[in-house]
Enzyme design. Structure first.
Site, short mmCIF file in Angstrom:
data_model
loop_
_atom_site.label_atom_id
_atom_site.label_comp_id
_atom_site.label_asym_id
_atom_site.label_seq_id
_atom_site.Cartn_x
_atom_site.Cartn_y
_atom_site.Cartn_z
N GLU A 174 0.81 -1.22 0.00
CA GLU A 174 0.00 0.00 0.00
C GLU A 174 0.85 1.27 0.00
O GLU A 174 0.79 2.08 0.93
CB GLU A 174 -0.95 -0.01 1.20
CG GLU A 174 -1.93 -1.18 1.13
CD GLU A 174 -3.03 -1.13 2.17
OE1 GLU A 174 -2.81 -0.57 3.25
OE2 GLU A 174 -4.12 -1.67 1.90
N GLU A 363 -5.80 -8.19 -1.16
CA GLU A 363 -6.44 -8.07 0.16
C GLU A 363 -7.91 -7.77 -0.08
O GLU A 363 -8.26 -6.88 -0.87
CB GLU A 363 -5.86 -6.93 0.99
CG GLU A 363 -4.48 -7.19 1.51
CD GLU A 363 -4.00 -6.11 2.47
OE1 GLU A 363 -4.82 -5.50 3.18
OE2 GLU A 363 -2.77 -5.88 2.50
C1 BG6 Z 1 -4.52 -3.01 4.75
C2 BG6 Z 1 -3.17 -3.43 5.25
O1 BG6 Z 1 -4.56 -1.64 4.70
O2 BG6 Z 1 -5.63 -3.29 5.53
C3 BG6 Z 1 -3.20 -4.60 6.22
O3 BG6 Z 1 -2.31 -3.74 4.18
C4 BG6 Z 1 -4.37 -4.43 7.17
O4 BG6 Z 1 -1.96 -4.65 6.88
C5 BG6 Z 1 -5.64 -4.44 6.35
O5 BG6 Z 1 -4.40 -5.42 8.17
C6 BG6 Z 1 -6.93 -4.42 7.15
O6 BG6 Z 1 -6.91 -3.39 8.08
P1 BG6 Z 1 -7.15 -3.68 9.60
O7 BG6 Z 1 -6.85 -2.43 10.29
O8 BG6 Z 1 -8.57 -4.07 9.70
O9 BG6 Z 1 -6.22 -4.77 9.98
#
Ligand code: BG6
Length: 467
Positions: A174, A363
């Site tokens: 990111e 993701e």
């Molecule tokens: C992304 C990141 O922004 O979101 C991850 O690359 C992160 O590291 C994921 O875990 C989800 O966000 P969160 O805060 O719910 O873990």
């Protein structure tokens, strides 16, 4: 029709959110290791060093460092074709600026790759995922050009050591989070634009150098960029809202423009000039950026924004992420993140129209509170979320003809949440018995979604159409 036969189904994690063992086998401290536990309403604090009055979630996390065999075996049971993991920079170079790598750190990932090979799971490696070595603070972290060399040295060690074992690489997680959370993304303390743009410039340069190096070391290497999926709708058909949405998207997409096209777009150069921001360009840099463009574009997709003239402060996600106005047509998660499956199809189209590069969703998922009852977790809400998103992804493939290489669901096993440090914000197909304060047996349990995803992979997505 449907998902291609070689579609890469899998899951994604980050070292600092799952490994734990923060001071084992020579590992140094990273920026993530000095982030305290936060919550829905309380931001995580950053401390100078380890302070015994706080709990630091990364220190134990889910102790994947000692459970990796069991965890990877569970991924294999689900039928993973790919596993996106990150290498913890501070296991390999504890302070970031050493001449020689830490052999014990490299051996840990040797063991991980052995396990993955055993199950024919393709690794996808993020070289740096939100864990800059704390030892680089003395240089001002990515503010200093020296850090480009340290990073390239680190990446070279990985590319050589794991040559033939790892083919897919991502240079920075990111990268556009430099604009929104510079400490987490790059260990940058100052929040002013000049600092962020200097650090981003150095990361662009470092990434381009690593793309060139990776291709030189092995022509099979494919190196991608990783964009934090920010996509926005205008708050109304008012052209003012459209222009502010365009500006918002420019602020985010310029990161992709540089890494995919190899140069800064005009709108960004004009803006930097207007704001008196100077990029630390040296002789030869622009050629490196131009030649070191990425092979594919990967991104995270969780939510969409609604933007307009008065965005700031109008609607805040519960975790403090400013998502602009609330979208009246869409629900939000327990953490205030808008749930927008169609937005995934829209985003795939937008990025492909712009770059014509292969795309990968690295993701996507739902952070939710799970209840463990009699050893079972009935997480139909997670299945619904994922099912809806995958159906839209399939439409992008089959109706729109977008080349999507694969899909790695975020946090296939429960891990520490990056934004809040909580464990109770769970994404996994696998439940881990541990709470926000690190209490629990660390025992792993399969949730209902585990069996659902297993079937999705087994049928190459055909089961998504079943009732
Ligand atoms: C992304 C990141 O922004 O979101 C991850 O690359 C992160 O590291 C994921 O875990 C989800 O966000 P969160 O805060 O719910 O873990």
């Amino acid at each position: 029709m449907g998902f291609p036969n070689d579609f890469l189904w899998g899951g994604a994690t980050a070292a600092n959110q799952c490994e734990g063992a923060y001071n084992v086998d020579g590992k140094g401290l990273s920026t993530a290791d000095v982030m305290t536990l936060g919550s829905h309403t309380q931001k995580r604090k950053r401390t100078q060093d380890i302070d015994s009055q706080y709990y630091y979630p990364s220190h134990q996390a889910i102790d994947h460092y000692h459970h990796y065999k069991e965890d990877i075996a569970l991924f294999a049971q689900m039928g993973f074709k790919v596993y996106r993991l990150s290498i913890n920079w501070t296991r390999i170079f504890p302070n970031g600026d050493e001449e020689m790598p830490n052999e014990k750190g490299l051996e840990f990932y040797d063991r991980i790759f052995d396990e993955l090979e055993k199950y024919h799971i393709e690794p996808l490696v993020t070289i740096s995922h939100f864990e800059t070595p704390l030892g680089l603070q003395k240089y001002g972290s990515w503010m200093h050009r020296k850090v480009v060399d340290f990073y390239v040295r680190y990446a070279k060690v990985l590319l050589e050591r794991y040559q033939g074992r790892v083919k897919y690489w991502l240079t920075f997680n990111e990268i556009n989070c430099m604009s929104t959370m510079p400490w987490i993304a790059a260990g940058i303390v100052s929040e002013d634009e000049q600092s962020k743009m200097t650090a981003a410039y150095h990361q662009f340069l470092a990434s381009a150098k690593v793309v060139l190096l990776a291709h030189q070391i092995d022509l099979h290497n494919q190196v991608g960029m990783m964009y934090c999926g920010h996509f926005a709708y205008p708050n109304s058909p008012n052209p003012d809202d459209m222009i502010s949405t365009m500006n918002f998207m420019h602020d985010m997409l310029f990161y992709c423009d540089v890494q995919c096209r190899g140069y800064y777009p005009n709108y960004k150069l004009k803006q930097l000039k207007r704001e008196g921001i100077v990029l630390p360009i040296q002789k030869g840099d622009l050629d490196i950026l131009k030649n070191g463009t990425v092979d594919f574009l990967s991104y995270s997709y969780y939510f969409t924004h609604v933007t307009g003239e008065k965005t700031k402060g109008i609607y805040k996600g519960l975790n403090g992420i400013d998502t602009g106005y609330q979208n009246p047509y869409l629900p939000v998660s327990e953490w205030g993140w808008t749930i927008d499956p169609q937005g995934l199809r829209y985003s795939l189209n937008l990025l492909y129209d712009r770059y014509q590069l292969p795309l990968m969703i690295v993701e996507n998922g739902l952070g939710a509170v799970d209840v463990l009852e009699d050893g079972k977790i009935h997480d139909q809400y997670r299945i619904d979320y994922l099912q809806q998103h995958l159906i839209e992804l399939e439409k992008a493939l089959t109706i729109d003809g977008i080349p999507v290489m694969g899909y790695t669901m975020w946090g296939p096993i429960d891990i520490v949440a990056a934004s809040t440090g909580e464990m109770k914000k769970r994404y996994g197909f696998i439940y881990v018995d541990i709470d926000d304060n690190g209490q629990g047996s660390l025992k792993r349990y399969k949730k209902d979604s585990f069996y659902w995803y297993q079937k999705v992979i087994q049928t190459n997505g055909k089961s998504l159409k079943e009732e």
